[in-house]
Design an enzyme around this catalytic site. Structure first.
Site, PDB file in Angstrom:
ATOM      1  CB  VAL A  81      -0.807   0.202   1.282  1.00  0.00           C
ATOM      2  CG1 VAL A  81      -1.843   1.388   1.257  1.00  0.00           C
ATOM      3  CG2 VAL A  81      -1.947  -1.197   0.982  1.00  0.00           C
ATOM      4  CE  LYS A 109      -9.410  -2.212   3.485  1.00  0.00           C
ATOM      5  NZ  LYS A 109      -8.710  -2.325   2.232  1.00  0.00           N
ATOM      6  CB  CYS A 142      -6.825  -7.948   1.977  1.00  0.00           C
ATOM      7  SG  CYS A 142      -5.313  -7.031   1.646  1.00  0.00           S
TER       8      CYS A 142
HETATM    9  C1  UGA Z   1      -9.006  -6.655  -1.644  1.00  0.00           C
HETATM   10  C2  UGA Z   1     -10.112  -5.601  -2.287  1.00  0.00           C
HETATM   11  O1  UGA Z   1     -10.497  -6.146  -3.269  1.00  0.00           O
HETATM   12  C3  UGA Z   1      -9.323  -4.255  -2.211  1.00  0.00           C
HETATM   13  O2  UGA Z   1     -10.454  -3.394  -2.503  1.00  0.00           O
HETATM   14  C4  UGA Z   1      -8.974  -3.977  -1.039  1.00  0.00           C
HETATM   15  O3  UGA Z   1      -8.085  -2.811  -0.811  1.00  0.00           O
HETATM   16  C5  UGA Z   1      -7.675  -4.972  -0.450  1.00  0.00           C
HETATM   17  O4  UGA Z   1      -8.277  -6.344  -0.422  1.00  0.00           O
HETATM   18  C6  UGA Z   1      -7.088  -4.630   0.722  1.00  0.00           C
HETATM   19  O5  UGA Z   1      -7.856  -4.612   1.790  1.00  0.00           O
HETATM   20  O6  UGA Z   1      -5.972  -4.316   0.908  1.00  0.00           O
HETATM   21  P1  UGA Z   1      -7.175  -8.023  -2.953  1.00  0.00           P
HETATM   22  O7  UGA Z   1      -6.835  -8.792  -1.701  1.00  0.00           O
HETATM   23  O8  UGA Z   1      -6.270  -7.645  -4.111  1.00  0.00           O
HETATM   24  O9  UGA Z   1      -8.050  -6.907  -2.857  1.00  0.00           O
HETATM   25  O10 UGA Z   1      -7.817  -8.962  -3.908  1.00  0.00           O
HETATM   26  P2  UGA Z   1      -9.075  -9.225  -4.615  1.00  0.00           P
HETATM   27  O11 UGA Z   1      -8.938  -8.929  -6.000  1.00  0.00           O
HETATM   28  O12 UGA Z   1     -10.461  -8.557  -4.122  1.00  0.00           O
HETATM   29  O13 UGA Z   1      -9.435 -10.911  -4.537  1.00  0.00           O
HETATM   30  C7  UGA Z   1      -9.544 -11.602  -3.427  1.00  0.00           C
HETATM   31  C8  UGA Z   1      -9.779 -12.998  -3.476  1.00  0.00           C
HETATM   32  O14 UGA Z   1     -10.922 -13.368  -4.019  1.00  0.00           O
HETATM   33  C9  UGA Z   1      -8.777 -13.743  -4.712  1.00  0.00           C
HETATM   34  O15 UGA Z   1      -8.334 -14.903  -4.009  1.00  0.00           O
HETATM   35  C10 UGA Z   1      -9.673 -13.922  -5.642  1.00  0.00           C
HETATM   36  O16 UGA Z   1      -9.126 -15.001  -6.788  1.00  0.00           O
HETATM   37  C11 UGA Z   1     -11.009 -14.194  -5.063  1.00  0.00           C
HETATM   38  N1  UGA Z   1     -12.219 -13.878  -5.856  1.00  0.00           N
HETATM   39  C12 UGA Z   1     -12.505 -12.801  -6.329  1.00  0.00           C
HETATM   40  C13 UGA Z   1     -12.925 -14.886  -6.125  1.00  0.00           C
HETATM   41  O17 UGA Z   1     -13.041 -16.088  -5.877  1.00  0.00           O
HETATM   42  N2  UGA Z   1     -14.349 -14.788  -6.786  1.00  0.00           N
HETATM   43  C14 UGA Z   1     -14.781 -13.378  -7.336  1.00  0.00           C
HETATM   44  O18 UGA Z   1     -15.367 -13.215  -7.965  1.00  0.00           O
HETATM   45  C15 UGA Z   1     -13.588 -12.317  -6.936  1.00  0.00           C
END
Ligand code: UGA
Length: 463
Positions: free
Chosen positions: A12, A225, A281
């Site tokens: 971040v 958040k 996260c």
């Molecule tokens: C997440 C949030 O999306 C961000 O907005 C936030 O800022 C961040 O956490 C944080 O708190 O720092 P991130 O951890 O980068 O972001 O990951 P995501 O893209 O949200 O994906 C999280 C997980 O969910 C991944 O393992 C992904 O494969 C899974 N996922 C996502 C699914 O299984 N299905 C979906 O439809 C979407």
């Protein structure tokens, strides 16, 4: 403006520092990690992120960003101090706030070096309601709020792999504070983003209206958040529950989520069924929110179910591999495609994929694994494992191929070639990435998640 970002070599902090430099501010990123500080000053980013390398080198050259271990060097001339240090989960799920409180101690110690100016402290780390008050009380022992400092909560919503894009084109900016003066400083900091005057990677901004500025109390900003991440996690667990229902009723979850998403009250985002959510996260914040609820005397049943559903995704995929292997995994050769917790990142933290691998190994399977970018990180974590750079080589002699991260390049491979190299043509696609009908036509046994056995696994379409 002059900005000091603490935790500036972390995910971040680095994205924020570089983003602010691109907006024209002069930024000093402070971090205790000597190796990362040294690497970053050489223009070498420790994180894999779209567009980060060129931006880092450009702003090292322009002199708008530099990295140091020394907090006083970062504080010189700074008008805003951003705290972006980690708040990892403790064993019991509570957020560990020791890094935040130690930063607050250091800040109050060095605040007047070399001058005692007013600065805004913006907390970007994801922290429970009450943490801003903790920083305030530590600072308040030596400094006067309103005169020497003010505190705001300015949570980030960056997605790994899309972090810079999300910095320049946010859906909203949340500013939690009771100080008018501090809010004005932060608005000025983000002005080019709010007015959509920035262009990143040649992309057009998603809209022409100013970015919504959400001004709240400190407590609400911190809760926004947590509630946002918990809601995203809820959507994923919800669709995974629907996926298992689909399987038992002959429906196809891809068609179902596609059909649901057109409802403007629902939308398509975060409705991809699969292996569930991993990464540093969503689960951490969900667990922390559960702890916050329990500490306040409330039983967060829904949040707990969201977490439990996610844990079951891994178990169910392992059970599926076992079933395909005739119940015995001992000495079965299993190839895994995808180690990162999601595509477009080399981050292995809390990856569902590593969890599946661990479970399969415990049952005696021999694992071979590939990932397009995360192999160096995987080798550092577990040097003895069979990590293979070439996906065609990785499937050699395998009894089953598991797709565990939805890297788009896996959909582009020559599965005829893959089949020739495998001992048994079996694919378990835990991310519903591949075209099942095509693979079945090639002679594979193919299983996705939540897809009725008879359905072709092509993309659903309107028409
Ligand atoms: C997440 C949030 O999306 C961000 O907005 C936030 O800022 C961040 O956490 C944080 O708190 O720092 P991130 O951890 O980068 O972001 O990951 P995501 O893209 O949200 O994906 C999280 C997980 O969910 C991944 O393992 C992904 O494969 C899974 N996922 C996502 C699914 O299984 N299905 C979906 O439809 C979407």
């Amino acid at each position: 403006m002059n900005v000091c970002v603490i935790g500036g070599a972390g995910y971040v902090g680095l994205i924020t520092g570089l983003g602010l430099a691109e907006l024209g501010h002069r930024v000093v990123n402070v971090d205790i990690d000597a190796a990362h500080v040294e690497r970053l000053n050489r223009g070498d980013s420790p994180i894999y992120e779209e567009g980060i390398g060129p931006l880092l080198r450009r702003h090292l050259d322009s002199g708008r960003i530099r990295f140091t271990q020394l907090l006083p060097a970062g504080l010189v001339d700074s008008e805003v101090v951003i705290i972006a240090v980690g708040s990892p989960a403790q064993d019991d799920g509570h957020a560990d706030l020791s890094a935040i409180s130690s930063v607050a101690e250091d800040l109050s110690k060095h605040w007047d070096e070399p001058d005692g100016r007013y600065r805004v402290i913006a907390i970007k780390s994801t922290v429970p309601v009450g943490t801003a008050e903790l920083v305030r009380s530590i600072m308040g022992r030596q400094k006067r709020e309103g005169e020497d400092f003010d505190i705001i909560s300015n949570p980030e919503f960056l997605r790994e792999g899309k972090g810079l894009h999300d910095f320049f084109y946010p859906d909203r900016i949340v500013i939690g504070s009771d100080s008018e003066r501090a809010r004005a400083v932060i608005k000025e900091l983000y002005e080019p983003v709010i007015q959509r005057r920035v262009r990143f990677n040649g992309e057009e901004p998603p809209g022409s209206e100013p970015v919504p500025l959400v001004e709240t109390s400190l407590a609400s900003a911190q809760m926004i958040k947590y509630a946002s991440n918990a809601f995203l996690a809820t959507r994923i667990s919800f669709i995974n529950e629907v996926a298992w229902l689909c399987e038992r009723t002959g429906a196809d979850v891809k068609e179902v989520s596609y059909g649901m998403g057109f409802d403007s009250r629902i939308g398509h985002a975060y409705l991809d069924a699969g292996l569930g959510f991993g990464g540093p996260c969503l689960e951490k914040d969900l667990r922390a929110l559960i702890k916050i609820s329990e500490a306040s005397g409330y039983d967060p049943q829904l949040l707990r179910s969201v977490l439990e559903r996610n844990q079951r995704q891994v178990e169910e995929v392992v059970a599926r591999v076992k079933e395909a292997a005739g119940d015995v995994l001992y000495q079965r050769v299993i190839t895994v495609f995808g180690l990162a917790f999601k595509p477009q990142t080399n981050d292995l933290r809390n990856s569902q994929s590593l969890e599946v691998i661990q479970r399969l190994r415990e049952q005696g399977a021999t694992l071979r694994a590939h990932d397009p970018v995360a192999l160096p990180e995987a080798r550092a974590l577990d040097p003895g494992a069979a990590y293979i750079d070439d996906p065609y080589e990785a499937v050699h002699g395998s009894d089953a191929l598991l797709i565990l991260t939805a890297w788009p390049q896996y959909a582009e491979l020559d599965y005829g070639r893959i089949k020739e190299r495998m001992a048994s043509p079996c694919i378990i696609d835990a991310r519903n990435l591949l075209d099942g009908s095509l693979l079945r036509a090639l002679g594979f046994s193919y299983t996705g998640v939540g897809r009725g056995p008879s359905r072709a696994s092509t993309e659903p379409r309107i028409g």
